[in-house]
Design a protein around this motif. Structure first.
Motif, PDB file in Angstrom:
ATOM      1  N   ARG A  45     -32.063 -16.771 -34.480  1.00 52.44           N
ATOM      2  CA  ARG A  45     -31.055 -16.004 -34.740  1.00 52.44           C
ATOM      3  C   ARG A  45     -30.224 -15.383 -33.298  1.00 52.44           C
ATOM      4  NH1 ARG A  45     -29.685 -10.641 -36.086  1.00 52.44           N
ATOM      5  NH2 ARG A  45     -28.525 -10.566 -37.875  1.00 52.44           N
ATOM      6  N   GLU A  46     -31.309 -14.903 -32.362  1.00 51.65           N
ATOM      7  CA  GLU A  46     -30.737 -14.255 -31.303  1.00 51.65           C
ATOM      8  C   GLU A  46     -30.023 -15.425 -30.207  1.00 51.65           C
ATOM      9  OE1 GLU A  46     -32.789 -12.533 -27.088  1.00 51.65           O
ATOM     10  OE2 GLU A  46     -33.663 -12.082 -29.028  1.00 51.65           O
ATOM     11  N   GLN A  47     -30.531 -16.766 -30.274  1.00 47.31           N
ATOM     12  CA  GLN A  47     -29.579 -17.833 -29.756  1.00 47.31           C
ATOM     13  C   GLN A  47     -28.095 -17.839 -30.244  1.00 47.31           C
ATOM     14  OE1 GLN A  47     -31.976 -20.675 -30.403  1.00 47.31           O
ATOM     15  NE2 GLN A  47     -33.589 -20.648 -28.548  1.00 47.31           N
ATOM     16  N   LEU A  48     -28.088 -17.801 -31.565  1.00 45.18           N
ATOM     17  CA  LEU A  48     -26.809 -17.749 -32.219  1.00 45.18           C
ATOM     18  C   LEU A  48     -25.933 -16.548 -31.994  1.00 45.18           C
ATOM     19  CD1 LEU A  48     -27.993 -18.949 -35.692  1.00 45.18           C
ATOM     20  CD2 LEU A  48     -26.471 -20.194 -34.068  1.00 45.18           C
ATOM     21  N   LEU A  49     -26.472 -15.449 -31.883  1.00 47.22           N
ATOM     22  CA  LEU A  49     -25.731 -14.124 -31.483  1.00 47.22           C
ATOM     23  C   LEU A  49     -25.403 -14.320 -29.980  1.00 47.22           C
ATOM     24  CD1 LEU A  49     -27.975 -11.424 -33.011  1.00 47.22           C
ATOM     25  CD2 LEU A  49     -25.686 -12.177 -33.904  1.00 47.22           C
ATOM     26  N   GLU A  50     -26.214 -14.990 -29.038  1.00 45.86           N
ATOM     27  CA  GLU A  50     -25.726 -15.216 -27.671  1.00 45.86           C
ATOM     28  C   GLU A  50     -24.321 -16.082 -27.825  1.00 45.86           C
ATOM     29  OE1 GLU A  50     -26.460 -14.078 -24.648  1.00 45.86           O
ATOM     30  OE2 GLU A  50     -28.264 -13.001 -25.052  1.00 45.86           O
ATOM     31  N   LEU A  51     -24.689 -17.138 -28.764  1.00 44.24           N
ATOM     32  CA  LEU A  51     -23.347 -18.145 -28.658  1.00 44.24           C
ATOM     33  C   LEU A  51     -22.276 -17.346 -29.278  1.00 44.24           C
ATOM     34  CD1 LEU A  51     -22.269 -20.924 -28.830  1.00 44.24           C
ATOM     35  CD2 LEU A  51     -23.347 -21.203 -31.307  1.00 44.24           C
ATOM     36  N   GLY A  52     -22.431 -16.401 -30.066  1.00 42.39           N
ATOM     37  CA  GLY A  52     -21.153 -15.730 -30.706  1.00 42.39           C
ATOM     38  C   GLY A  52     -20.438 -14.882 -29.692  1.00 42.39           C
ATOM     39  N   LEU A  53     -21.488 -14.244 -28.729  1.00 41.46           N
ATOM     40  CA  LEU A  53     -20.770 -13.649 -27.734  1.00 41.46           C
ATOM     41  C   LEU A  53     -19.751 -14.395 -26.769  1.00 41.46           C
ATOM     42  CD1 LEU A  53     -23.604 -11.152 -26.426  1.00 41.46           C
ATOM     43  CD2 LEU A  53     -21.728 -10.760 -27.961  1.00 41.46           C
ATOM     44  N   GLY A  63     -24.690 -24.699 -43.734  1.00 41.67           N
ATOM     45  CA  GLY A  63     -25.635 -24.095 -44.422  1.00 41.67           C
ATOM     46  C   GLY A  63     -26.694 -23.303 -43.789  1.00 41.67           C
ATOM     47  N   LEU A  64     -27.233 -23.755 -42.607  1.00 40.54           N
ATOM     48  CA  LEU A  64     -28.193 -23.083 -41.733  1.00 40.54           C
ATOM     49  C   LEU A  64     -27.501 -21.953 -41.126  1.00 40.54           C
ATOM     50  CD1 LEU A  64     -31.134 -22.891 -40.585  1.00 40.54           C
ATOM     51  CD2 LEU A  64     -30.379 -24.569 -38.935  1.00 40.54           C
ATOM     52  N   LEU A  65     -26.286 -21.936 -40.727  1.00 37.07           N
ATOM     53  CA  LEU A  65     -25.592 -20.831 -40.222  1.00 37.07           C
ATOM     54  C   LEU A  65     -25.437 -19.693 -41.281  1.00 37.07           C
ATOM     55  CD1 LEU A  65     -24.091 -19.622 -37.823  1.00 37.07           C
ATOM     56  CD2 LEU A  65     -21.858 -20.548 -38.700  1.00 37.07           C
ATOM     57  N   TYR A  66     -24.953 -20.352 -42.671  1.00 34.45           N
ATOM     58  CA  TYR A  66     -25.066 -19.205 -43.728  1.00 34.45           C
ATOM     59  C   TYR A  66     -26.491 -18.714 -43.983  1.00 34.45           C
ATOM     60  CZ  TYR A  66     -20.236 -20.317 -44.757  1.00 34.45           C
ATOM     61  OH  TYR A  66     -18.661 -20.339 -44.755  1.00 34.45           O
ATOM     62  N   HIS A  67     -27.523 -19.223 -43.593  1.00 29.69           N
ATOM     63  CA  HIS A  67     -28.920 -18.852 -43.750  1.00 29.69           C
ATOM     64  C   HIS A  67     -28.990 -17.409 -43.079  1.00 29.69           C
ATOM     65  CE1 HIS A  67     -33.285 -18.785 -44.275  1.00 29.69           C
ATOM     66  NE2 HIS A  67     -33.195 -18.616 -43.054  1.00 29.69           N
ATOM     67  N   TYR A  68     -28.527 -17.531 -42.008  1.00 28.18           N
ATOM     68  CA  TYR A  68     -28.683 -16.470 -40.949  1.00 28.18           C
ATOM     69  C   TYR A  68     -27.603 -15.213 -40.975  1.00 28.18           C
ATOM     70  CZ  TYR A  68     -32.034 -18.993 -38.363  1.00 28.18           C
ATOM     71  OH  TYR A  68     -33.323 -19.799 -38.082  1.00 28.18           O
ATOM     72  N   PHE A  69     -26.292 -15.874 -41.486  1.00 26.78           N
ATOM     73  CA  PHE A  69     -25.055 -14.922 -41.633  1.00 26.78           C
ATOM     74  C   PHE A  69     -24.380 -15.252 -42.530  1.00 26.78           C
ATOM     75  CE2 PHE A  69     -26.183 -15.805 -37.232  1.00 26.78           C
ATOM     76  CZ  PHE A  69     -26.461 -14.545 -36.686  1.00 26.78           C
ATOM     77  N   ARG A  70     -24.152 -14.134 -43.693  1.00 22.49           N
ATOM     78  CA  ARG A  70     -23.325 -14.442 -44.979  1.00 22.49           C
ATOM     79  C   ARG A  70     -21.870 -15.042 -44.730  1.00 22.49           C
ATOM     80  NH1 ARG A  70     -23.489  -9.130 -43.443  1.00 22.49           N
ATOM     81  NH2 ARG A  70     -21.395  -7.778 -43.843  1.00 22.49           N
ATOM     82  N   SER A  71     -21.306 -15.081 -43.663  1.00 20.85           N
ATOM     83  CA  SER A  71     -19.926 -15.188 -43.666  1.00 20.85           C
ATOM     84  C   SER A  71     -19.526 -15.349 -42.047  1.00 20.85           C
ATOM     85  CB  SER A  71     -18.951 -14.226 -44.079  1.00 20.85           C
ATOM     86  OG  SER A  71     -19.203 -12.906 -43.691  1.00 20.85           O
ATOM     87  N   ARG A  74     -17.298 -13.365 -40.806  1.00 26.63           N
ATOM     88  CA  ARG A  74     -16.941 -11.860 -40.323  1.00 26.63           C
ATOM     89  C   ARG A  74     -18.315 -11.296 -40.092  1.00 26.63           C
ATOM     90  NH1 ARG A  74     -17.299  -6.963 -42.260  1.00 26.63           N
ATOM     91  NH2 ARG A  74     -15.467  -5.729 -41.499  1.00 26.63           N
ATOM     92  N   GLY A  75     -19.271 -11.612 -40.923  1.00 24.83           N
ATOM     93  CA  GLY A  75     -20.611 -11.383 -40.644  1.00 24.83           C
ATOM     94  C   GLY A  75     -21.102 -11.859 -39.460  1.00 24.83           C
ATOM     95  N   PHE A  76     -20.948 -13.084 -38.893  1.00 29.20           N
ATOM     96  CA  PHE A  76     -21.542 -13.615 -37.700  1.00 29.20           C
ATOM     97  C   PHE A  76     -20.871 -12.715 -36.668  1.00 29.20           C
ATOM     98  CE2 PHE A  76     -21.092 -16.802 -34.561  1.00 29.20           C
ATOM     99  CZ  PHE A  76     -22.465 -17.019 -34.064  1.00 29.20           C
ATOM    100  N   TYR A  77     -19.615 -12.714 -36.788  1.00 28.87           N
ATOM    101  CA  TYR A  77     -18.573 -11.701 -35.719  1.00 28.87           C
ATOM    102  C   TYR A  77     -19.405 -10.266 -35.708  1.00 28.87           C
ATOM    103  CZ  TYR A  77     -15.108  -9.180 -33.227  1.00 28.87           C
ATOM    104  OH  TYR A  77     -14.511  -8.234 -32.640  1.00 28.87           O
ATOM    105  N   THR A  78     -19.379  -9.590 -36.665  1.00 29.26           N
ATOM    106  CA  THR A  78     -19.857  -8.298 -36.963  1.00 29.26           C
ATOM    107  C   THR A  78     -21.426  -8.092 -36.193  1.00 29.26           C
ATOM    108  OG1 THR A  78     -18.652  -7.839 -38.689  1.00 29.26           O
ATOM    109  CG2 THR A  78     -20.557  -6.189 -38.254  1.00 29.26           C
ATOM    110  N   GLU A  79     -22.215  -9.088 -36.465  1.00 32.05           N
ATOM    111  CA  GLU A  79     -23.543  -9.103 -36.037  1.00 32.05           C
ATOM    112  C   GLU A  79     -23.666  -9.340 -34.341  1.00 32.05           C
ATOM    113  OE1 GLU A  79     -26.408  -7.845 -37.389  1.00 32.05           O
ATOM    114  OE2 GLU A  79     -24.617  -7.322 -38.729  1.00 32.05           O
ATOM    115  N   SER A  80     -22.548 -10.183 -33.984  1.00 27.51           N
ATOM    116  CA  SER A  80     -22.546 -10.567 -32.484  1.00 27.51           C
ATOM    117  C   SER A  80     -22.221  -9.145 -31.741  1.00 27.51           C
ATOM    118  CB  SER A  80     -21.230 -11.426 -32.284  1.00 27.51           C
ATOM    119  OG  SER A  80     -21.989 -12.772 -33.058  1.00 27.51           O
ATOM    120  N   VAL A  81     -21.302  -8.568 -32.445  1.00 24.69           N
ATOM    121  CA  VAL A  81     -20.911  -7.268 -31.712  1.00 24.69           C
ATOM    122  C   VAL A  81     -22.116  -6.384 -31.642  1.00 24.69           C
ATOM    123  CG1 VAL A  81     -19.091  -5.214 -32.010  1.00 24.69           C
ATOM    124  CG2 VAL A  81     -18.356  -7.648 -32.254  1.00 24.69           C
ATOM    125  N   ARG A  82     -22.819  -6.127 -32.723  1.00 28.92           N
ATOM    126  CA  ARG A  82     -23.899  -5.133 -32.877  1.00 28.92           C
ATOM    127  C   ARG A  82     -24.827  -5.596 -31.740  1.00 28.92           C
ATOM    128  NH1 ARG A  82     -24.871  -2.600 -37.276  1.00 28.92           N
ATOM    129  NH2 ARG A  82     -24.009  -4.098 -38.403  1.00 28.92           N
TER     130      ARG A  82
END
Length: 207
Positions: free
Chosen positions: A16-24, A49-57, A59-67
């Motif tokens: 999940r942290e790796q995905l958030l780094e990617l999001g940034l 499907g795996l991405l949706y396992h960690y983030f619901r959408s 927008r959710g991925f974007y919001t969690e990247s900002v967080r």
């Protein structure tokens, strides 16, 4: 069995942290509207499907990247409690600029956003500011936890944010000089706020 579940949980947290780094990186280089879920999954090398396992959408991925960016900024400026207050403040500002330099695009994303005036994203940024204000008050005993001081410190944080954005784009001030400007501005603003408190206290005493 319990150890296996614990290891799986740690692996999931790391993923999940790796995905958030990617999001940034992704949202720093391209706008929110220009990136699709398929783009994100392809860049991560995983299925939708795996991405949706960690983030619901998306927008959710974007919001969690900002967080994640906000949490990293707050954590990176938490300096050793063994330092004297002024030295600790300078160390915190140096760490702040380290973050700004290392994650310049992510920092711009955090402050400017990609969804316009989004309430959830704005709340994340406000939470980071409030955490920094609370830390300053804890670390500087001469500052009182009062509305005028709180307002002054919030204003100072906005100044630091604006000048830091300008700094990474223009580099018109040496790093050390920028820290001195921040320190001078902090004490000037704080003294003005404390002066207002003193005047208010004197007026109250006369009545």
């Amino acid at each position: 069995m319990a150890r296996a579940r614990k290891n799986a949980s740690k692996a999931g947290d790391r993923r999940r942290e790796q995905l958030l780094e990617l999001g940034l990186r992704l949202f720093s280089d391209r706008s929110f509207a220009d990136i699709s879920i398929d783009d994100i999954a392809a860049a991560a090398g995983i299925s939708r499907g795996l991405l949706y396992h960690y983030f619901r959408s998306k927008r959710g991925f974007y919001t969690e990247s900002v967080r994640y960016a906000a949490d990293q900024l707050v954590a990176s400026t938490d300096t050793p409690a063994t330092l004297e207050p002024e030295a600790r403040m300078r160390a915190g500002l140096a760490a702040y600029l380290d973050y700004v330099e290392r994650y310049a695009a992510a920092y711009a994303l955090l402050l400017r956003g990609g969804l316009g005036v989004d309430p959830e994203v704005a709340a994340i940024l406000e939470g980071a500011r409030e955490a920094i204000v609370a830390r300053i008050v804890r670390e500087a005993p001469e500052l009182e936890a009062s509305p005028p001081v709180h307002a002054a410190l919030r204003g100072w944080i906005h100044l630091v944010e604006g000048m830091s954005l300008d700094w990474i784009e223009r580099r018109e001030l040496p790093r050390e000089r920028l820290i001195e400007v921040f320190m001078a501005a902090l004490w000037s603003i704080a003294e003005a706020a404390l002066g207002d408190l003193a005047l208010a206290g004197a007026a109250s005493a006369r009545t």
